[in-house]
Design an enzyme around this catalytic site. Sequence first.
Site, PDB file in Angstrom:
ATOM      1  N   HIS A   1      15.953  31.882  11.590  1.00 24.31           N
ATOM      2  CA  HIS A   1      15.093  32.547  12.614  1.00 24.31           C
ATOM      3  C   HIS A   1      15.007  32.279  13.919  1.00 24.31           C
ATOM      4  CE1 HIS A   1      11.268  33.078   9.444  1.00 24.31           C
ATOM      5  NE2 HIS A   1      12.430  33.881   9.212  1.00 24.31           N
TER       6      HIS A   1
ATOM      7  N   GLN B   1       3.722  22.791  19.844  1.00 17.43           N
ATOM      8  CA  GLN B   1       2.780  22.963  19.475  1.00 17.43           C
ATOM      9  C   GLN B   1       3.335  22.767  17.868  1.00 17.43           C
ATOM     10  OE1 GLN B   1       2.773  27.267  19.350  1.00 17.43           O
ATOM     11  NE2 GLN B   1       3.134  27.661  17.461  1.00 17.43           N
TER      12      GLN B   1
ATOM     13  N   ASN C   1       3.997  23.257  14.138  1.00 19.15           N
ATOM     14  CA  ASN C   1       3.679  24.000  12.907  1.00 19.15           C
ATOM     15  C   ASN C   1       4.288  22.947  11.535  1.00 19.15           C
ATOM     16  OD1 ASN C   1       3.916  25.963  14.191  1.00 19.15           O
ATOM     17  ND2 ASN C   1       6.209  25.974  14.416  1.00 19.15           N
TER      18      ASN C   1
ATOM     19  N   ASP D   1      12.007  38.545   6.785  1.00 16.69           N
ATOM     20  CA  ASP D   1      13.535  37.745   6.304  1.00 16.69           C
ATOM     21  C   ASP D   1      14.483  38.641   5.289  1.00 16.69           C
ATOM     22  OD1 ASP D   1      12.179  34.140   5.929  1.00 16.69           O
ATOM     23  OD2 ASP D   1      12.532  35.928   7.970  1.00 16.69           O
TER      24      ASP D   1
ATOM     25  N   ARG E   1      12.696  30.956   4.096  1.00 19.53           N
ATOM     26  CA  ARG E   1      12.304  30.992   5.278  1.00 19.53           C
ATOM     27  C   ARG E   1      12.995  30.469   6.237  1.00 19.53           C
ATOM     28  NH1 ARG E   1       6.679  30.184   5.619  1.00 19.53           N
ATOM     29  NH2 ARG E   1       5.542  29.547   3.537  1.00 19.53           N
TER      30      ARG E   1
ATOM     31  N   HIS F   1      16.824  28.424  13.216  1.00 18.81           N
ATOM     32  CA  HIS F   1      16.278  27.666  12.058  1.00 18.81           C
ATOM     33  C   HIS F   1      16.438  27.998  10.448  1.00 18.81           C
ATOM     34  CE1 HIS F   1      13.244  24.911  10.722  1.00 18.81           C
ATOM     35  NE2 HIS F   1      14.314  24.079  10.603  1.00 18.81           N
TER      36      HIS F   1
ATOM     37  N   TYR G   1       7.084  20.296  11.815  1.00 17.00           N
ATOM     38  CA  TYR G   1       7.830  20.263  13.076  1.00 17.00           C
ATOM     39  C   TYR G   1       7.262  20.908  14.231  1.00 17.00           C
ATOM     40  CZ  TYR G   1       8.006  25.522  11.722  1.00 17.00           C
ATOM     41  OH  TYR G   1       8.030  26.659  11.109  1.00 17.00           O
TER      42      TYR G   1
ATOM     43  N   LYS H   1      12.910  22.323  18.099  1.00 14.50           N
ATOM     44  CA  LYS H   1      12.366  22.412  16.797  1.00 14.50           C
ATOM     45  C   LYS H   1      12.397  20.577  16.719  1.00 14.50           C
ATOM     46  CE  LYS H   1      11.567  27.010  15.795  1.00 14.50           C
ATOM     47  NZ  LYS H   1      12.312  28.025  15.043  1.00 14.50           N
TER      48      LYS H   1
ATOM     49  N   ARG I   1       0.930  -1.399   0.143  1.00  8.56           N
ATOM     50  CA  ARG I   1       0.435  -0.368  -0.030  1.00  8.56           C
ATOM     51  C   ARG I   1       0.957   1.210  -0.034  1.00  8.56           C
ATOM     52  NH1 ARG I   1      -2.222  -1.193   5.236  1.00  8.56           N
ATOM     53  NH2 ARG I   1      -0.519  -1.829   5.772  1.00  8.56           N
TER      54      ARG I   1
ATOM     55  N   GLU J   1       6.370   5.404  12.778  1.00  3.83           N
ATOM     56  CA  GLU J   1       5.948   6.653  13.829  1.00  3.83           C
ATOM     57  C   GLU J   1       6.656   7.808  13.592  1.00  3.83           C
ATOM     58  OE1 GLU J   1       6.694   4.432  17.515  1.00  3.83           O
ATOM     59  OE2 GLU J   1       5.580   2.748  16.983  1.00  3.83           O
TER      60      GLU J   1
HETATM   61  C1  LIG Z   1       6.074  30.754  13.755  1.00  2.73           C
HETATM   62  C2  LIG Z   1       4.976  30.839  13.377  1.00  2.73           C
HETATM   63  C3  LIG Z   1       3.545  32.100  12.646  1.00  2.73           C
HETATM   64  N1  LIG Z   1       2.868  32.431  13.112  1.00  2.73           N
HETATM   65  C4  LIG Z   1       1.759  32.866  12.008  1.00  2.73           C
HETATM   66  C5  LIG Z   1       2.721  34.902  11.999  1.00  2.73           C
HETATM   67  C6  LIG Z   1       2.360  35.069  10.802  1.00  2.73           C
HETATM   68  O1  LIG Z   1       1.405  35.682  10.006  1.00  2.73           O
HETATM   69  C7  LIG Z   1       2.624  33.853   9.422  1.00  2.73           C
HETATM   70  C8  LIG Z   1       3.292  33.656   8.611  1.00  2.73           C
HETATM   71  O2  LIG Z   1       4.884  33.809   9.890  1.00  2.73           O
HETATM   72  P1  LIG Z   1       6.367  33.553   9.617  1.00  2.73           P
HETATM   73  O3  LIG Z   1       6.120  34.478   8.138  1.00  2.73           O
HETATM   74  O4  LIG Z   1       6.708  33.668  10.989  1.00  2.73           O
HETATM   75  O5  LIG Z   1       6.859  32.291   9.293  1.00  2.73           O
HETATM   76  P2  LIG Z   1       7.665  31.556   8.329  1.00  2.73           P
HETATM   77  O6  LIG Z   1       8.622  32.334   7.889  1.00  2.73           O
HETATM   78  O7  LIG Z   1       7.057  30.394   8.414  1.00  2.73           O
HETATM   79  O8  LIG Z   1       8.833  31.497  10.420  1.00  2.73           O
HETATM   80  C9  LIG Z   1       9.162  30.320  10.752  1.00  2.73           C
HETATM   81  O9  LIG Z   1      10.182  29.217   9.619  1.00  2.73           O
HETATM   82  C10 LIG Z   1      10.704  29.102  10.447  1.00  2.73           C
HETATM   83  C11 LIG Z   1      11.864  28.516   9.862  1.00  2.73           C
HETATM   84  C12 LIG Z   1      10.697  28.034  11.615  1.00  2.73           C
HETATM   85  O10 LIG Z   1      11.502  27.864  12.423  1.00  2.73           O
HETATM   86  C13 LIG Z   1      10.651  29.598  12.273  1.00  2.73           C
HETATM   87  O11 LIG Z   1       9.092  29.031  13.571  1.00  2.73           O
HETATM   88  C14 LIG Z   1       9.568  30.624  11.771  1.00  2.73           C
HETATM   89  O12 LIG Z   1       9.800  31.559  12.028  1.00  2.73           O
HETATM   90  O13 LIG Z   1       2.003  32.935  11.446  1.00  2.73           O
HETATM   91  C15 LIG Z   1       1.881  31.750  13.710  1.00  2.73           C
HETATM   92  O14 LIG Z   1       0.734  32.036  14.485  1.00  2.73           O
HETATM   93  N2  LIG Z   1       2.442  31.183  15.061  1.00  2.73           N
HETATM   94  C16 LIG Z   1       3.776  29.995  15.059  1.00  2.73           C
HETATM   95  O15 LIG Z   1       4.075  29.730  14.957  1.00  2.73           O
END
Ligand SMILES: Cc1cn([C@H]2C[C@H](O)[C@@H](COP(=O)(O)OP(=O)(O)O[C@H]3O[C@H](C)C(=O)[C@H](O)[C@H]3O)O2)c(=O)[nH]c1=O
Length: 189
Positions: free
Chosen positions: A63, A47, A49, A170, A60, A120, A133, A73, A23, A28
């Site tokens: 951060h 949490q 993500n 960024d 990305r 990260h 993650y 993470k 299949r 896990e």
């Molecule tokens: C990280 C995060 C973001 N948000 C909201 C805030 C913004 O309105 C939207 C996009 O956030 P951001 O542009 O910071 O997303 P990424 O650029 O993917 O950021 C992540 O990317 C790198 C690789 C990471 O390791 C972090 O977890 C995180 O910084 O999601 C949330 O509501 N909860 C969250 O935990």
Amino acid sequence: MQVEQTALPGVLVLTPRRFGDHRGFFSESWNKRVLAEAAGIEPEFVQDNHSLSREGGTVRGLHFQSPPHAQGKLVRCGRGRLYDVAVDARKGSPTFGQWVGAELSFENGRQLWVPAGFLHGFATREPDTEIVYKCTDYYVPECDGAVRWDSPSIGIDWGVAGTPVLSEKDAAAPDFADFDSPFTWEGGQ
Ligand SMILES: Cc1cn([C@H]2C[C@H](O)[C@@H](COP(=O)(O)OP(=O)(O)O[C@H]3O[C@H](C)C(=O)[C@H](O)[C@H]3O)O2)c(=O)[nH]c1=O
């Protein structure tokens, strides 16, 4: 689960076992007991993500969340392929400012454990790449921070030709050389 050390003590590449059959496969993707027994780490995740990057050549990062909400993470690729990067941001660490990367993909099932105190980021290698993650602390916007993906003082080889797809945040992030890290190395690893 296969556990590989990296050049940064504490950052691990983990490959959970996959049970393949006609299949497809079962795995896990996270097991608290296996992680403790195989890798000797017992993070408490609060949490999950999940993000989708439509284009290959998207970056990305880099951060972090500052203490008291620093996040460890456990990262994997749910679809497509990406290059995941961790940078040691702990002042006083023997590997401060050094980085490691690992290619994570749906196909290889590899994961990267990025402890708190490390920046990260990732670069997608294919369109429609999804990253998922687990985090050891909740999202606290006031503690959310970024460092330039292409900081000369780190020198990450992202494998991306030209300028990647970036968020405004960024694109405007400070260079690592101008970054006053909130993290301190506590010895040991
Ligand atoms: C990280 C995060 C973001 N948000 C909201 C805030 C913004 O309105 C939207 C996009 O956030 P951001 O542009 O910071 O997303 P990424 O650029 O993917 O950021 C992540 O990317 C790198 C690789 C990471 O390791 C972090 O977890 C995180 O910084 O999601 C949330 O509501 N909860 C969250 O935990």
